[in-house]
Design a protein around this motif. Structure first.
Motif, PDB file in Angstrom:
ATOM      1  N   ARG A   1      -6.848   6.396  -1.890  1.00  0.00           N
ATOM      2  CA  ARG A   1      -7.804   5.695  -1.604  1.00  0.00           C
ATOM      3  C   ARG A   1      -8.161   4.783  -2.655  1.00  0.00           C
ATOM      4  O   ARG A   1      -8.227   3.219  -1.638  1.00  0.00           O
ATOM      5  CB  ARG A   1      -8.347   6.244  -0.466  1.00  0.00           C
ATOM      6  N   GLU A   2      -9.974   5.610  -3.427  1.00  0.00           N
ATOM      7  CA  GLU A   2     -10.186   4.962  -4.604  1.00  0.00           C
ATOM      8  C   GLU A   2      -9.122   4.168  -5.589  1.00  0.00           C
ATOM      9  O   GLU A   2      -9.132   3.199  -5.768  1.00  0.00           O
ATOM     10  CB  GLU A   2     -11.265   6.084  -4.613  1.00  0.00           C
TER      11      GLU A   2
ATOM     12  N   LYS B   1     -13.465   3.790 -14.026  1.00  0.00           N
ATOM     13  CA  LYS B   1     -13.502   2.203 -13.243  1.00  0.00           C
ATOM     14  C   LYS B   1     -14.783   1.475 -14.265  1.00  0.00           C
ATOM     15  O   LYS B   1     -14.877   0.671 -14.498  1.00  0.00           O
ATOM     16  CB  LYS B   1     -14.182   2.620 -11.855  1.00  0.00           C
TER      17      LYS B   1
ATOM     18  N   ILE C   1      -6.140   2.841  -4.543  1.00  0.00           N
ATOM     19  CA  ILE C   1      -6.140   1.449  -4.013  1.00  0.00           C
ATOM     20  C   ILE C   1      -6.793   0.962  -3.971  1.00  0.00           C
ATOM     21  O   ILE C   1      -5.967  -0.814  -3.824  1.00  0.00           O
ATOM     22  CB  ILE C   1      -5.127   2.420  -2.254  1.00  0.00           C
ATOM     23  N   ARG C   2      -7.314   1.280  -3.548  1.00  0.00           N
ATOM     24  CA  ARG C   2      -9.022   0.200  -2.762  1.00  0.00           C
ATOM     25  C   ARG C   2      -9.087  -0.537  -4.476  1.00  0.00           C
ATOM     26  O   ARG C   2      -9.416  -2.269  -4.628  1.00  0.00           O
ATOM     27  CB  ARG C   2     -10.153   0.169  -2.263  1.00  0.00           C
ATOM     28  N   VAL C   3      -9.251   0.177  -5.588  1.00  0.00           N
ATOM     29  CA  VAL C   3      -9.610  -0.992  -6.783  1.00  0.00           C
ATOM     30  C   VAL C   3      -8.353  -1.408  -7.507  1.00  0.00           C
ATOM     31  O   VAL C   3      -8.714  -2.175  -7.992  1.00  0.00           O
ATOM     32  CB  VAL C   3     -10.486   0.341  -7.721  1.00  0.00           C
ATOM     33  N   THR C   4      -7.148  -0.518  -7.227  1.00  0.00           N
ATOM     34  CA  THR C   4      -6.173  -1.454  -7.850  1.00  0.00           C
ATOM     35  C   THR C   4      -5.616  -2.573  -7.314  1.00  0.00           C
ATOM     36  O   THR C   4      -4.626  -3.479  -7.687  1.00  0.00           O
ATOM     37  CB  THR C   4      -4.922  -0.404  -8.350  1.00  0.00           C
ATOM     38  N   ARG C   5      -6.011  -2.727  -5.809  1.00  0.00           N
ATOM     39  CA  ARG C   5      -5.178  -4.079  -5.033  1.00  0.00           C
ATOM     40  C   ARG C   5      -3.678  -4.028  -4.970  1.00  0.00           C
ATOM     41  O   ARG C   5      -3.419  -4.914  -4.718  1.00  0.00           O
ATOM     42  CB  ARG C   5      -6.155  -4.758  -4.977  1.00  0.00           C
TER      43      ARG C   5
ATOM     44  N   LYS D   1     -12.690  11.679  -7.492  1.00  0.00           N
ATOM     45  CA  LYS D   1     -13.494  10.115  -7.077  1.00  0.00           C
ATOM     46  C   LYS D   1     -14.546  10.157  -8.441  1.00  0.00           C
ATOM     47  O   LYS D   1     -14.552   8.798  -8.779  1.00  0.00           O
ATOM     48  CB  LYS D   1     -14.364  10.731  -5.750  1.00  0.00           C
TER      49      LYS D   1
ATOM     50  N   GLU E   1      -9.005  11.443  -1.142  1.00  0.00           N
ATOM     51  CA  GLU E   1     -10.590  10.610  -2.119  1.00  0.00           C
ATOM     52  C   GLU E   1      -9.887   9.703  -2.612  1.00  0.00           C
ATOM     53  O   GLU E   1     -10.475   8.828  -2.710  1.00  0.00           O
ATOM     54  CB  GLU E   1     -11.516  10.977  -1.522  1.00  0.00           C
TER      55      GLU E   1
ATOM     56  N   GLN F   1       1.219   3.953  -2.835  1.00  0.00           N
ATOM     57  CA  GLN F   1       0.669   5.285  -2.850  1.00  0.00           C
ATOM     58  C   GLN F   1       1.470   6.367  -3.627  1.00  0.00           C
ATOM     59  O   GLN F   1       1.580   7.471  -3.978  1.00  0.00           O
ATOM     60  CB  GLN F   1       0.874   5.897  -1.569  1.00  0.00           C
TER      61      GLN F   1
ATOM     62  N   GLU G   1       0.576  -0.806  -0.003  1.00  0.00           N
ATOM     63  CA  GLU G   1      -0.470  -0.333  -0.296  1.00  0.00           C
ATOM     64  C   GLU G   1       0.592   1.607  -0.021  1.00  0.00           C
ATOM     65  O   GLU G   1       0.469   2.228  -0.926  1.00  0.00           O
ATOM     66  CB  GLU G   1      -0.803   0.108   1.397  1.00  0.00           C
TER      67      GLU G   1
END
Length: 265
Positions: free
Chosen positions: A217-218, A258, A220-224, A251, A214, A191, A187
């Protein structure tokens, strides 16, 4: 040349490949799709620079790319889906073309001391085989025979579970010296990469800005931590921002990008 980012995982992969090269072992590298295995392998072999030149070695064109001899000691080869009997011949021909390319570079630089060697172990010292999952027993046997005959370091790249598949072939498996898992981006590193890339395509102002926070963080969440998804997301974000004449990211832009992409589980 690709837009390559040298990550910690790439550096670990380089160390792994250099160990296989030095000790002349077979190494297995496995990882989920999109983490950067192929890109790292091609970068180690300088394949983005070298491959376009291999088909033009006999043409009378000056080689402008900055390539030195040490970059011509690694073969990158994509395992075929059929015709595995040609693997040995393919790899040998790539090695020969690398030597011809080295000869051409040295002649252009005024160095006439080049001696063409035709044994594969004299041409290269590392062979990287990508997508080994494609191969069945005859192809695996060809690679084992090639390794036994040449004693050149070999790296086999595949999906998670490739170790179990190869363990069913004890003659090959007993020759494997190293195993390496190519992991997704952590992570913090993700970032760091995102912040640098967003500064290139927008007026990114840092994580202390809520919209930027925001957005990061989005992403990071989407691409994993998956390099391929990250690259595709950023390309779509840049395209959406240009179409809509936007200078800042938020976002909503990420949600639009996305919705366009097909992102698997």
């Amino acid at each position: 040349m690709n837009n390559f980012i040298e990550t910690k995982e790439h550096r670990r992969f380089v160390e792994f490949c250099e160990a296989c090269r030095k000790y002349r072992y077979i190494g297995i590298c496995h990882g989920v799709p999109g983490v950067g295995k192929t890109m790292s392998a091609k970068t180690i072999a300088s394949w983005y620079d070298v491959e376009p030149l291999l088909d033009s070695i006999r043409e009378e064109i000056k080689i402008e790319t900055e390539i030195n001899k040490s970059q011509l000691r690694t073969i990158y080869y994509n395992a075929p889906t059929f015709g595995t009997s040609r693997i040995k011949k393919d790899i040998y021909n790539i090695g020969l073309r690398l030597k011809y390319l080295e000869e051409k570079i040295m002649i252009q630089s005024g160095d006439e001391s080049f001696q063409l060697k035709t044994r594969l172990k004299e041409m290269v010292d590392l062979i990287i085989i990508d997508e080994v999952d494609r191969l069945k027993l005859p192809g695996i046997e060809v690679l084992r025979e090639l390794f036994d005959y040449t004693e050149i370091g070999m790296v086999m790249i595949g999906m998670p579970g490739i170790q179990r598949k190869l363990s069913r072939y004890p003659q090959l498996y007993s020759r494997i010296g190293f195993s390496h898992e190519y992991k997704t981006l952590g992570e913090d590193e993700l970032q760091f990469i995102l912040e640098n890339r967003l500064r290139e395509i927008s007026n990114y102002k840092g994580m202390d800005h809520f919209e930027n926070y925001e957005a990061i963080r989005e992403l990071i969440r989407v691409t994993r931590g998956n390099f391929r998804i990250l690259d595709r997301m950023l390309a779509q974000i840049e395209r959406i921002m240009k179409i809509n004449h936007l200078s800042s990211i938020n976002k909503e832009v990420i949600d639009t990008a996305k919705s366009i992409l097909v992102i698997g589980k």
